[in-house]
Write a protein that holds these residues in place. Structure first.
Motif, PDB file in Angstrom:
ATOM      1  N   CYS A  83      42.036  47.296  33.630  1.00 66.41           N
ATOM      2  CA  CYS A  83      41.877  46.266  32.601  1.00 66.41           C
ATOM      3  C   CYS A  83      42.650  45.004  32.962  1.00 66.41           C
ATOM      4  O   CYS A  83      42.153  43.884  32.781  1.00 66.41           O
ATOM      5  CB  CYS A  83      42.348  46.811  31.249  1.00 66.41           C
ATOM      6  SG  CYS A  83      41.336  48.148  30.587  1.00 66.41           S
ATOM      7  N   ILE A  84      43.863  45.173  33.487  1.00 65.25           N
ATOM      8  CA  ILE A  84      44.660  44.006  33.895  1.00 65.25           C
ATOM      9  C   ILE A  84      43.967  43.251  35.026  1.00 65.25           C
ATOM     10  O   ILE A  84      43.911  42.014  35.023  1.00 65.25           O
ATOM     11  CB  ILE A  84      46.073  44.450  34.325  1.00 65.25           C
ATOM     12  CG1 ILE A  84      46.860  44.926  33.099  1.00 65.25           C
ATOM     13  CG2 ILE A  84      46.808  43.314  35.023  1.00 65.25           C
ATOM     14  CD1 ILE A  84      48.224  45.490  33.431  1.00 65.25           C
ATOM     15  N   GLN A  85      43.426  43.993  35.988  1.00 67.82           N
ATOM     16  CA  GLN A  85      42.738  43.366  37.115  1.00 67.82           C
ATOM     17  C   GLN A  85      41.524  42.574  36.655  1.00 67.82           C
ATOM     18  O   GLN A  85      41.319  41.415  37.080  1.00 67.82           O
ATOM     19  CB  GLN A  85      42.318  44.444  38.121  1.00 67.82           C
ATOM     20  CG  GLN A  85      41.505  43.938  39.297  1.00 67.82           C
ATOM     21  CD  GLN A  85      42.338  43.208  40.326  1.00 67.82           C
ATOM     22  OE1 GLN A  85      43.561  43.346  40.335  1.00 67.82           O
ATOM     23  NE2 GLN A  85      41.706  42.443  41.191  1.00 67.82           N
ATOM     24  N   GLN A  86      40.713  43.170  35.789  1.00 72.77           N
ATOM     25  CA  GLN A  86      39.452  42.552  35.380  1.00 72.77           C
ATOM     26  C   GLN A  86      39.625  41.432  34.377  1.00 72.77           C
ATOM     27  O   GLN A  86      38.857  40.459  34.389  1.00 72.77           O
ATOM     28  CB  GLN A  86      38.517  43.632  34.792  1.00 72.77           C
ATOM     29  CG  GLN A  86      38.132  44.727  35.769  1.00 72.77           C
ATOM     30  CD  GLN A  86      37.364  44.192  36.961  1.00 72.77           C
ATOM     31  OE1 GLN A  86      36.574  43.266  36.850  1.00 72.77           O
ATOM     32  NE2 GLN A  86      37.611  44.787  38.133  1.00 72.77           N
ATOM     33  N   TYR A  87      40.637  41.544  33.495  1.00 73.65           N
ATOM     34  CA  TYR A  87      40.742  40.593  32.390  1.00 73.65           C
ATOM     35  C   TYR A  87      41.913  39.628  32.506  1.00 73.65           C
ATOM     36  O   TYR A  87      42.008  38.682  31.714  1.00 73.65           O
ATOM     37  CB  TYR A  87      40.839  41.346  31.060  1.00 73.65           C
ATOM     38  CG  TYR A  87      39.625  42.210  30.790  1.00 73.65           C
ATOM     39  CD1 TYR A  87      38.367  41.645  30.605  1.00 73.65           C
ATOM     40  CD2 TYR A  87      39.736  43.592  30.746  1.00 73.65           C
ATOM     41  CE1 TYR A  87      37.252  42.424  30.377  1.00 73.65           C
ATOM     42  CE2 TYR A  87      38.624  44.395  30.513  1.00 73.65           C
ATOM     43  CZ  TYR A  87      37.388  43.800  30.330  1.00 73.65           C
ATOM     44  OH  TYR A  87      36.280  44.585  30.106  1.00 73.65           O
ATOM     45  N   ILE A  88      42.793  39.837  33.476  1.00 72.91           N
ATOM     46  CA  ILE A  88      43.933  38.922  33.633  1.00 72.91           C
ATOM     47  C   ILE A  88      44.011  38.363  35.059  1.00 72.91           C
ATOM     48  O   ILE A  88      43.940  37.148  35.259  1.00 72.91           O
ATOM     49  CB  ILE A  88      45.266  39.618  33.268  1.00 72.91           C
ATOM     50  CG1 ILE A  88      45.260  40.040  31.793  1.00 72.91           C
ATOM     51  CG2 ILE A  88      46.443  38.683  33.549  1.00 72.91           C
ATOM     52  CD1 ILE A  88      46.523  40.751  31.355  1.00 72.91           C
ATOM     53  N   LEU A  89      44.143  39.256  36.046  1.00 65.71           N
ATOM     54  CA  LEU A  89      44.359  38.796  37.415  1.00 65.71           C
ATOM     55  C   LEU A  89      43.163  38.027  37.975  1.00 65.71           C
ATOM     56  O   LEU A  89      43.321  36.954  38.565  1.00 65.71           O
ATOM     57  CB  LEU A  89      44.691  39.983  38.325  1.00 65.71           C
ATOM     58  CG  LEU A  89      45.944  40.798  37.962  1.00 65.71           C
ATOM     59  CD1 LEU A  89      46.200  41.892  38.994  1.00 65.71           C
ATOM     60  CD2 LEU A  89      47.167  39.881  37.858  1.00 65.71           C
ATOM     61  N   VAL A  90      41.955  38.589  37.820  1.00 70.41           N
ATOM     62  CA  VAL A  90      40.763  37.937  38.368  1.00 70.41           C
ATOM     63  C   VAL A  90      40.417  36.647  37.620  1.00 70.41           C
ATOM     64  O   VAL A  90      40.220  35.597  38.259  1.00 70.41           O
ATOM     65  CB  VAL A  90      39.563  38.914  38.367  1.00 70.41           C
ATOM     66  CG1 VAL A  90      38.277  38.187  38.758  1.00 70.41           C
ATOM     67  CG2 VAL A  90      39.826  40.074  39.316  1.00 70.41           C
ATOM     68  N   PRO A  91      40.341  36.649  36.279  1.00 74.04           N
ATOM     69  CA  PRO A  91      39.991  35.390  35.584  1.00 74.04           C
ATOM     70  C   PRO A  91      40.965  34.247  35.840  1.00 74.04           C
ATOM     71  O   PRO A  91      40.554  33.088  35.917  1.00 74.04           O
ATOM     72  CB  PRO A  91      39.995  35.806  34.103  1.00 74.04           C
ATOM     73  CG  PRO A  91      39.742  37.276  34.117  1.00 74.04           C
ATOM     74  CD  PRO A  91      40.428  37.777  35.334  1.00 74.04           C
ATOM     75  N   PHE A  92      42.263  34.577  35.984  1.00 78.05           N
ATOM     76  CA  PHE A  92      43.262  33.522  36.194  1.00 78.05           C
ATOM     77  C   PHE A  92      43.520  33.238  37.671  1.00 78.05           C
ATOM     78  O   PHE A  92      44.392  32.429  38.010  1.00 78.05           O
ATOM     79  CB  PHE A  92      44.574  33.900  35.498  1.00 78.05           C
ATOM     80  CG  PHE A  92      44.524  33.797  33.997  1.00 78.05           C
ATOM     81  CD1 PHE A  92      44.728  32.582  33.354  1.00 78.05           C
ATOM     82  CD2 PHE A  92      44.232  34.911  33.229  1.00 78.05           C
ATOM     83  CE1 PHE A  92      44.673  32.493  31.976  1.00 78.05           C
ATOM     84  CE2 PHE A  92      44.172  34.837  31.844  1.00 78.05           C
ATOM     85  CZ  PHE A  92      44.388  33.614  31.212  1.00 78.05           C
ATOM     86  N   GLY A  93      42.796  33.925  38.551  1.00 82.76           N
ATOM     87  CA  GLY A  93      42.922  33.665  39.975  1.00 82.76           C
ATOM     88  C   GLY A  93      44.270  34.033  40.561  1.00 82.76           C
ATOM     89  O   GLY A  93      44.758  33.368  41.480  1.00 82.76           O
TER      90      GLY A  93
END
Length: 219
Positions: A83-93
């Motif tokens: 969830c962190i990868q998909q909704y935080i790390l990836v969207p914020f680059g």
């Protein structure tokens, strides 16, 4: 590969019963489970988590406790990190912070397990000793969380994969502990007692698990 996701599982199942695709999806998930436990065992095939495998395998009871703790931490860690990868790390680059973020998540989960075990089962907490906090640096937990993302698994498949990997770890740990307990009462040469016979046993156990290599494809 068409695998059920957490978002469309209901509609996919209903359509699958009409088109016959459910059996394919179920077989895919079944192959992932069997492959993760037996074929691609995290300890005996991937050589991850060797430290607790050798350090907490002297008693079956302790091994069962460690297996349950690792299963809980690994499944929950994969859920949270996905969830962190998909909704935080990836969207914020900020994907470059994946490793440090995942380590912090795993450390927090291990602290939670420590607190629960200390309250619920002080004897198990004492038996696991230093190896319980070492789950934080257990490369198997961090590795599987990253692999689940690298394989582009959806949330449901990723959690199933992580849980299966953890069950494979627990199975190998308990089998190894049972063999080591038996070896303690056998007439083993003095030069082979302890670590030497344990390493030989681990190698033979890994060779035994190689018999599952052609059962299902690697997940």
């Amino acid at each position: 590969m068409n695998i059920l996701t957490a978002d469309n599982i209901s509609s996919e199942v209903l359509q699958g019963f009409a088109t016959g695709e459910v059996s394919v999806q179920v077989i895919t998930l079944f192959a992932i489970v069997i492959g993760a436990i037996f074929v691609n065992n995290v300890v005996l095939s991937q050589f991850l988590g060797i430290c607790p495998f050798l350090g907490v395998s002297s008693k079956v009871e302790t091994s069962m406790g460690m297996g349950m703790a690792v299963t809980f931490v690994m499944a929950l860690a994969t859920l949270v990190t996905w969830c962190i990868q998909q909704y935080i790390l990836v969207p914020f680059g900020i994907g470059y912070m994946q490793t440090i973020t995942f380590i912090l998540v795993i450390a927090a989960l291990v602290q939670m397990v420590e607190i629960v075990l200390k309250k619920v089962s002080p004897a198990m907490y004492q038996a696991l000793g230093i190896f319980l906090p070492l789950i934080t640096t257990n490369c198997a937990v961090l590795g599987i969380a990253i692999i689940a993302i690298q394989k582009n698994f959806d949330l449901l498949t990723g959690v199933i994969y992580a849980t299966s990997i953890a069950l494979g770890f627990a199975l190998a740990l308990i089998l190894f502990a049972g063999i080591r307990e038996r070896l303690e009462v056998e007439d083993t040469p003095n030069a082979m007692r302890g670590v030497p016979i344990a390493l030989i046993t681990a190698g033979l156990l890994a060779m035994a698990f190689m018999g599952f290599a052609n059962v299902v494809p690697l997940p």
